[in-house]
Enzyme design. Structure first.
Site, PDB file in Angstrom:
ATOM      1  N   GLU A 138       0.897  -1.236  -0.002  1.00  0.00           N
ATOM      2  CA  GLU A 138       0.018  -0.222  -0.084  1.00  0.00           C
ATOM      3  C   GLU A 138       0.905   1.331   0.005  1.00  0.00           C
ATOM      4  N   TRP A 167       2.060   0.175  -6.335  1.00  0.00           N
ATOM      5  CA  TRP A 167       3.167  -0.629  -6.995  1.00  0.00           C
ATOM      6  C   TRP A 167       2.529  -2.013  -7.248  1.00  0.00           C
ATOM      7  N   LEU A 245       4.808 -15.190  -1.380  1.00  0.00           N
ATOM      8  CA  LEU A 245       5.953 -14.519  -1.444  1.00  0.00           C
ATOM      9  C   LEU A 245       6.937 -15.007  -1.554  1.00  0.00           C
ATOM     10  N   GLN A 285      44.454  -7.019 -19.076  1.00  0.00           N
ATOM     11  CA  GLN A 285      44.231  -7.554 -17.804  1.00  0.00           C
ATOM     12  C   GLN A 285      43.204  -7.122 -17.070  1.00  0.00           C
ATOM     13  N   GLY A 346      30.617   3.938 -23.739  1.00  0.00           N
ATOM     14  CA  GLY A 346      29.340   4.639 -23.882  1.00  0.00           C
ATOM     15  C   GLY A 346      28.189   3.683 -24.389  1.00  0.00           C
ATOM     16  N   GLU A 369       9.391  -7.846  -3.506  1.00  0.00           N
ATOM     17  CA  GLU A 369       9.562  -9.062  -2.775  1.00  0.00           C
ATOM     18  C   GLU A 369      10.488  -8.838  -1.692  1.00  0.00           C
ATOM     19  N   GLY A 370      10.430  -7.845  -0.941  1.00  0.00           N
ATOM     20  CA  GLY A 370      11.385  -7.729   0.084  1.00  0.00           C
ATOM     21  C   GLY A 370      12.588  -7.123  -0.090  1.00  0.00           C
TER      22      GLY A 370
HETATM   23  P1  TGC Z   1       6.301 -12.055  10.959  1.00  0.00           P
HETATM   24  O1  TGC Z   1       5.722 -12.312  12.351  1.00  0.00           O
HETATM   25  O2  TGC Z   1       7.663 -12.318  10.683  1.00  0.00           O
HETATM   26  O3  TGC Z   1       5.386 -13.272  10.109  1.00  0.00           O
HETATM   27  C1  TGC Z   1       3.795 -13.235  10.272  1.00  0.00           C
HETATM   28  C2  TGC Z   1       3.546 -14.710   9.896  1.00  0.00           C
HETATM   29  O4  TGC Z   1       4.164 -15.226   8.689  1.00  0.00           O
HETATM   30  C3  TGC Z   1       5.122 -16.213   8.655  1.00  0.00           C
HETATM   31  N1  TGC Z   1       5.840 -15.836   7.634  1.00  0.00           N
HETATM   32  C4  TGC Z   1       6.088 -16.668   6.335  1.00  0.00           C
HETATM   33  N2  TGC Z   1       5.517 -17.650   5.801  1.00  0.00           N
HETATM   34  C5  TGC Z   1       5.975 -18.183   4.817  1.00  0.00           C
HETATM   35  N3  TGC Z   1       6.747 -17.385   3.966  1.00  0.00           N
HETATM   36  C6  TGC Z   1       7.372 -16.271   4.480  1.00  0.00           C
HETATM   37  N4  TGC Z   1       8.238 -15.610   3.752  1.00  0.00           N
HETATM   38  C7  TGC Z   1       7.097 -15.813   5.658  1.00  0.00           C
HETATM   39  N5  TGC Z   1       7.470 -14.585   6.507  1.00  0.00           N
HETATM   40  C8  TGC Z   1       6.976 -14.768   7.706  1.00  0.00           C
HETATM   41  C9  TGC Z   1       5.651 -16.157   9.758  1.00  0.00           C
HETATM   42  O5  TGC Z   1       6.190 -17.624  10.295  1.00  0.00           O
HETATM   43  C10 TGC Z   1       4.334 -15.821  10.696  1.00  0.00           C
HETATM   44  O6  TGC Z   1       3.640 -17.041  10.947  1.00  0.00           O
HETATM   45  P2  TGC Z   1       2.949 -17.539  12.341  1.00  0.00           P
HETATM   46  O7  TGC Z   1       1.979 -18.419  12.259  1.00  0.00           O
HETATM   47  O8  TGC Z   1       3.786 -17.204  13.565  1.00  0.00           O
HETATM   48  O9  TGC Z   1       1.902 -16.097  12.489  1.00  0.00           O
HETATM   49  O10 TGC Z   1       5.699 -10.738  10.500  1.00  0.00           O
HETATM   50  P3  TGC Z   1       6.328  -9.382  10.539  1.00  0.00           P
HETATM   51  O11 TGC Z   1       5.000  -8.336  10.578  1.00  0.00           O
HETATM   52  O12 TGC Z   1       7.304  -9.341  11.674  1.00  0.00           O
HETATM   53  O13 TGC Z   1       6.814  -9.452   8.939  1.00  0.00           O
HETATM   54  C11 TGC Z   1       7.965  -9.036   8.898  1.00  0.00           C
HETATM   55  C12 TGC Z   1       8.567  -9.401   7.307  1.00  0.00           C
HETATM   56  C13 TGC Z   1       9.738  -8.295   7.076  1.00  0.00           C
HETATM   57  C14 TGC Z   1       9.080 -10.756   7.457  1.00  0.00           C
HETATM   58  C15 TGC Z   1       7.527  -9.552   6.238  1.00  0.00           C
HETATM   59  O14 TGC Z   1       6.397  -8.561   6.503  1.00  0.00           O
HETATM   60  C16 TGC Z   1       8.165  -9.286   4.872  1.00  0.00           C
HETATM   61  O15 TGC Z   1       8.637 -10.214   4.230  1.00  0.00           O
HETATM   62  N6  TGC Z   1       8.057  -7.874   4.271  1.00  0.00           N
HETATM   63  C17 TGC Z   1       8.458  -7.719   2.914  1.00  0.00           C
HETATM   64  C18 TGC Z   1       7.270  -7.265   2.241  1.00  0.00           C
HETATM   65  C19 TGC Z   1       7.246  -7.823   0.685  1.00  0.00           C
HETATM   66  O16 TGC Z   1       8.024  -8.517   0.495  1.00  0.00           O
HETATM   67  N7  TGC Z   1       6.445  -7.392  -0.042  1.00  0.00           N
HETATM   68  C20 TGC Z   1       6.206  -7.922  -1.260  1.00  0.00           C
HETATM   69  C21 TGC Z   1       5.079  -7.465  -2.107  1.00  0.00           C
HETATM   70  S1  TGC Z   1       4.649  -8.485  -3.510  1.00  0.00           S
HETATM   71  C22 TGC Z   1       5.836  -7.834  -4.640  1.00  0.00           C
HETATM   72  O17 TGC Z   1       6.748  -7.072  -4.154  1.00  0.00           O
HETATM   73  C23 TGC Z   1       5.628  -8.542  -5.979  1.00  0.00           C
HETATM   74  S2  TGC Z   1       6.971  -7.916  -7.164  1.00  0.00           S
HETATM   75  C24 TGC Z   1       6.564  -8.622  -8.524  1.00  0.00           C
HETATM   76  C25 TGC Z   1       7.408 -10.044  -8.806  1.00  0.00           C
HETATM   77  O18 TGC Z   1       7.515 -10.734  -8.098  1.00  0.00           O
HETATM   78  O19 TGC Z   1       7.940  -9.925  -9.920  1.00  0.00           O
HETATM   79  P1  FAD Z   2       9.557   1.005   2.543  1.00  0.00           P
HETATM   80  O1  FAD Z   2       9.094  -0.066   3.224  1.00  0.00           O
HETATM   81  O2  FAD Z   2       9.078   2.494   2.800  1.00  0.00           O
HETATM   82  O3  FAD Z   2      11.315   1.100   2.516  1.00  0.00           O
HETATM   83  C1  FAD Z   2      12.226   2.245   2.384  1.00  0.00           C
HETATM   84  C2  FAD Z   2      13.458   1.936   2.660  1.00  0.00           C
HETATM   85  O4  FAD Z   2      13.449   1.759   4.165  1.00  0.00           O
HETATM   86  C3  FAD Z   2      14.095   0.581   2.251  1.00  0.00           C
HETATM   87  O5  FAD Z   2      15.390   0.828   1.758  1.00  0.00           O
HETATM   88  C4  FAD Z   2      14.036  -0.457   3.397  1.00  0.00           C
HETATM   89  O6  FAD Z   2      14.660  -1.462   3.300  1.00  0.00           O
HETATM   90  C5  FAD Z   2      14.022   0.433   4.585  1.00  0.00           C
HETATM   91  N1  FAD Z   2      13.422  -0.045   5.804  1.00  0.00           N
HETATM   92  C6  FAD Z   2      12.075  -0.464   6.129  1.00  0.00           C
HETATM   93  N2  FAD Z   2      11.944  -1.099   7.185  1.00  0.00           N
HETATM   94  C7  FAD Z   2      13.293  -1.071   7.528  1.00  0.00           C
HETATM   95  C8  FAD Z   2      13.834  -1.607   9.038  1.00  0.00           C
HETATM   96  N3  FAD Z   2      13.154  -2.033   9.901  1.00  0.00           N
HETATM   97  N4  FAD Z   2      15.122  -1.495   9.304  1.00  0.00           N
HETATM   98  C9  FAD Z   2      15.952  -1.176   8.136  1.00  0.00           C
HETATM   99  N5  FAD Z   2      15.548  -0.794   7.041  1.00  0.00           N
HETATM  100  C10 FAD Z   2      14.310  -0.645   6.768  1.00  0.00           C
HETATM  101  N6  FAD Z   2       3.800  -5.335  -4.360  1.00  0.00           N
HETATM  102  C11 FAD Z   2       2.785  -5.787  -4.333  1.00  0.00           C
HETATM  103  O7  FAD Z   2       2.031  -6.022  -3.369  1.00  0.00           O
HETATM  104  N7  FAD Z   2       2.288  -6.386  -5.510  1.00  0.00           N
HETATM  105  C12 FAD Z   2       3.202  -6.354  -6.809  1.00  0.00           C
HETATM  106  O8  FAD Z   2       2.668  -6.635  -7.702  1.00  0.00           O
HETATM  107  C13 FAD Z   2       4.165  -5.313  -6.675  1.00  0.00           C
HETATM  108  N8  FAD Z   2       5.129  -5.144  -7.665  1.00  0.00           N
HETATM  109  C14 FAD Z   2       5.906  -4.230  -7.630  1.00  0.00           C
HETATM  110  C15 FAD Z   2       6.612  -3.757  -8.795  1.00  0.00           C
HETATM  111  C16 FAD Z   2       7.569  -2.760  -8.986  1.00  0.00           C
HETATM  112  C17 FAD Z   2       7.968  -1.997 -10.145  1.00  0.00           C
HETATM  113  C18 FAD Z   2       7.875  -2.090  -7.685  1.00  0.00           C
HETATM  114  C19 FAD Z   2       8.723  -0.950  -7.545  1.00  0.00           C
HETATM  115  C20 FAD Z   2       7.249  -2.414  -6.434  1.00  0.00           C
HETATM  116  C21 FAD Z   2       6.386  -3.629  -6.369  1.00  0.00           C
HETATM  117  N9  FAD Z   2       5.634  -4.112  -5.274  1.00  0.00           N
HETATM  118  C22 FAD Z   2       4.585  -4.998  -5.264  1.00  0.00           C
HETATM  119  C23 FAD Z   2       5.966  -3.254  -3.970  1.00  0.00           C
HETATM  120  C24 FAD Z   2       7.449  -3.815  -3.336  1.00  0.00           C
HETATM  121  O9  FAD Z   2       7.298  -4.962  -2.830  1.00  0.00           O
HETATM  122  C25 FAD Z   2       7.481  -2.535  -2.342  1.00  0.00           C
HETATM  123  O10 FAD Z   2       7.970  -1.540  -2.965  1.00  0.00           O
HETATM  124  C26 FAD Z   2       8.674  -3.096  -1.526  1.00  0.00           C
HETATM  125  O11 FAD Z   2       8.357  -4.330  -0.444  1.00  0.00           O
HETATM  126  C27 FAD Z   2       9.157  -1.865  -0.188  1.00  0.00           C
HETATM  127  O12 FAD Z   2       8.165  -1.325   0.094  1.00  0.00           O
HETATM  128  P2  FAD Z   2       8.040   0.377   0.075  1.00  0.00           P
HETATM  129  O13 FAD Z   2       8.233   0.669  -1.347  1.00  0.00           O
HETATM  130  O14 FAD Z   2       6.808   0.695   0.580  1.00  0.00           O
HETATM  131  O15 FAD Z   2       9.630   0.616   0.731  1.00  0.00           O
END
Ligand code: TGC
Ligand code: FAD
Length: 389
Positions: A138, A167, A245, A285, A346, A369-370
């Site tokens: 969001e 995004w 994810l 080299q 270039g 994706e994190g």
């Molecule tokens: P946390 O307490 O860590 O986790 C809550 C519950 O979820 C479980 N869990 C997972 N399960 C499976 N796979 C994973 N990767 C998991 N990570 C956590 C965890 O065990 C727990 O389960 P339970 O049963 O104990 O409740 O929750 P938190 O709020 O502390 O989360 C922290 C964190 C940083 C790990 C998580 O929120 C995170 O990964 N943040 C990054 C968000 C992110 O990656 N967003 C991606 C959006 S989609 C996208 O970007 C698509 S891009 C397009 C493309 O892929 O090409």
């Molecule tokens: P923020 O969370 O605001 O992070 C900003 C900076 O702060 C980063 O450097 C981060 O690492 C740092 N930071 C945050 N927390 C901490 C901490 N605790 N300690 C240290 N550093 C920290 N999302 C979807 O749901 N679906 C999609 O299909 C999807 N597609 C995408 C496609 C593109 C082209 C892009 C750019 C993004 C997409 N995303 C999607 C979103 C993407 O997963 C997020 O941009 C990403 O997870 C980071 O979130 P944010 O942009 O809000 O950055």
């Protein structure tokens, strides 16, 4: 022989089953014929080649690991990984399209959906007839998706969704959006939302200087009412979207290898033919040191991806292991792309050659994706048991 050597320097392919090699080669050929010649111009135009979606479906890149009854081919994790590698050799945006369709939207329905939802959506999504997107992030909740504000409240006729997502890959192309929202009790739930539902709007983000061959959008939901059967019954809590994810991150660990290999290939070919001071720059080299550094990075990435596939196929995969590979392969590919860009001088800044396009795309891959930091903290937590987010 030179090409085969740098593609598979550590001889990993020797134990690949023939069907994985065949699937890889088929996708690679298709990307060479249909994507490579146009990738630079589509990227500059900011356009995804939607006319090729059905051909991608015929290649089997949408949900390949799913059972045949849902349109998959029960492909192994290795085959899936190699397919992602070949798509991203073409462009990260192409792999992203497939990642979102397969690893995020289809997987969410497969893992958390009812039998009826699976039968309704999955075969048509595998065929590329229904496009999905995945709305987790969001405007004010990216790294911390638990802070999402989108809500789902029960109504007489189902659920009412209210909020915004940002995004979102494929957002304006999608027929259905998998939307994550909090219910009245604050528990995260998943919904399959047809994008023509009244109150749902998608707006494309046109200002990207990265991932330009991929469509990215904002989604707005203003009192979007969905029927009771739109909810994913088995998804309860943040663990549900995070589970999806893991699938997509696995694909990224492999995909980035493809982008890096393309950069290495381009660098070798270019430096062998580019003459400076009376000889090919490849005969100096400093250039050879660069190429050796690139190869070393590529091999490390390949080993991580290959071992991840083994862990996946034997049911031993833990998500922090995926975090390590996503984090380090995205960074590794960025390092390789940056060196390639430099070696091309270039020409390195032009989309007439792939490195700058890969480099710009990989900035997104490093973030989505994190982020690098998020995966670092997942690893830290796994090592010491303390949550440092
Ligand atoms: P946390 O307490 O860590 O986790 C809550 C519950 O979820 C479980 N869990 C997972 N399960 C499976 N796979 C994973 N990767 C998991 N990570 C956590 C965890 O065990 C727990 O389960 P339970 O049963 O104990 O409740 O929750 P938190 O709020 O502390 O989360 C922290 C964190 C940083 C790990 C998580 O929120 C995170 O990964 N943040 C990054 C968000 C992110 O990656 N967003 C991606 C959006 S989609 C996208 O970007 C698509 S891009 C397009 C493309 O892929 O090409
Ligand atoms: P923020 O969370 O605001 O992070 C900003 C900076 O702060 C980063 O450097 C981060 O690492 C740092 N930071 C945050 N927390 C901490 C901490 N605790 N300690 C240290 N550093 C920290 N999302 C979807 O749901 N679906 C999609 O299909 C999807 N597609 C995408 C496609 C593109 C082209 C892009 C750019 C993004 C997409 N995303 C999607 C979103 C993407 O997963 C997020 O941009 C990403 O997870 C980071 O979130 P944010 O942009 O809000 O950055």
């Amino acid at each position: 022989a030179f090409e085969a050597r740098r593609e598979d320097f550590y001889g990993l392919e020797a134990d690949y089953p023939p069907e994985s090699v065949q699937a890889r080669d088929m996708v690679r050929q298709w990307v060479t014929d249909h994507i490579r010649p146009q990738a630079g111009s589509w990227w500059l135009e900011g356009r995804f080649p939607t006319h090729l979606i059905e051909e991608m479906a015929r290649l089997g890149v949408f949900g390949p690991t799913l059972p045949e009854v849902y349109g998959g081919s029960e492909a192994s994790a290795l085959t899936y990984g190699l397919m992602m590698q070949e798509l991203e050799r073409g462009d990260s945006g192409l792999r992203s399209f497939a990642s979102v369709q397969s690893g995020l939207a289809m997987y969410a329905i497969y893992r958390y959906g009812s039998e009826e939802q699976k039968q309704t959506y999955l075969p048509r999504m595998a065929a590329g007839q229904v496009i999905g997107c995945f709305g987790l992030t969001e405007p004010d909740a990216g790294s911390d998706p638990g802070a999402m504000r989108t809500t789902a409240r029960r109504s007489d006729r189902g659920f009412i969704l209210q909020g915004a997502k940002r995004w979102i890959t494929n957002g304006t192309l999608a027929d259905v959006a998998v939307i994550w929202a909090k219910d009245e009790a604050g528990i995260v739930r998943g919904f399959i939302v047809p994008t023509d539902t009244p109150g749902f709007t998608a707006r494309e983000i046109h200002t990207k200087a990265s991932m330009r061959m991929s469509v990215t959008a904002e989604l707005y939901m203003d009192q979007v009412e969905v029927s009771p059967d739109a909810i994913l019954p088995a998804a309860e809590g943040l663990g549900a979207p995070l589970g999806c994810l893991t699938q997509a991150r696995y694909g990224i660990a492999w995909g980035t290898v493809g982008a890096a290999l393309d950069c290495l290939d381009t660098s070798v070919t270019y430096t062998k033919s580019r003459i400076a001071f009376g000889r090919p720059i490849a005969a100096t080299q400093l250039v050879q040191e660069r190429l050796a550094d690139m190869l070393s990075e590529v091999v490390a990435m390949q080993l991580r991806a290959r071992q991840l596939a083994r862990l996946y196929e034997t049911g031993r995969l833990r998500y922090p292991q995926v975090s390590l590979a996503k984090r380090d392969n995205a960074r590794g590919a960025l390092t390789v792309a940056r060196m390639a860009r430099e070696l091309l001088g270039g020409n390195g800044i032009s989309v007439d050659y792939p490195p700058m396009r890969h480099l710009a795309n990989l900035e997104t891959v490093d973030t989505y994706e994190g982020t690098y930091e998020v995966h670092t903290l997942i690893l830290g937590r796994d090592l010491v048991g303390e949550n440092a987010f």
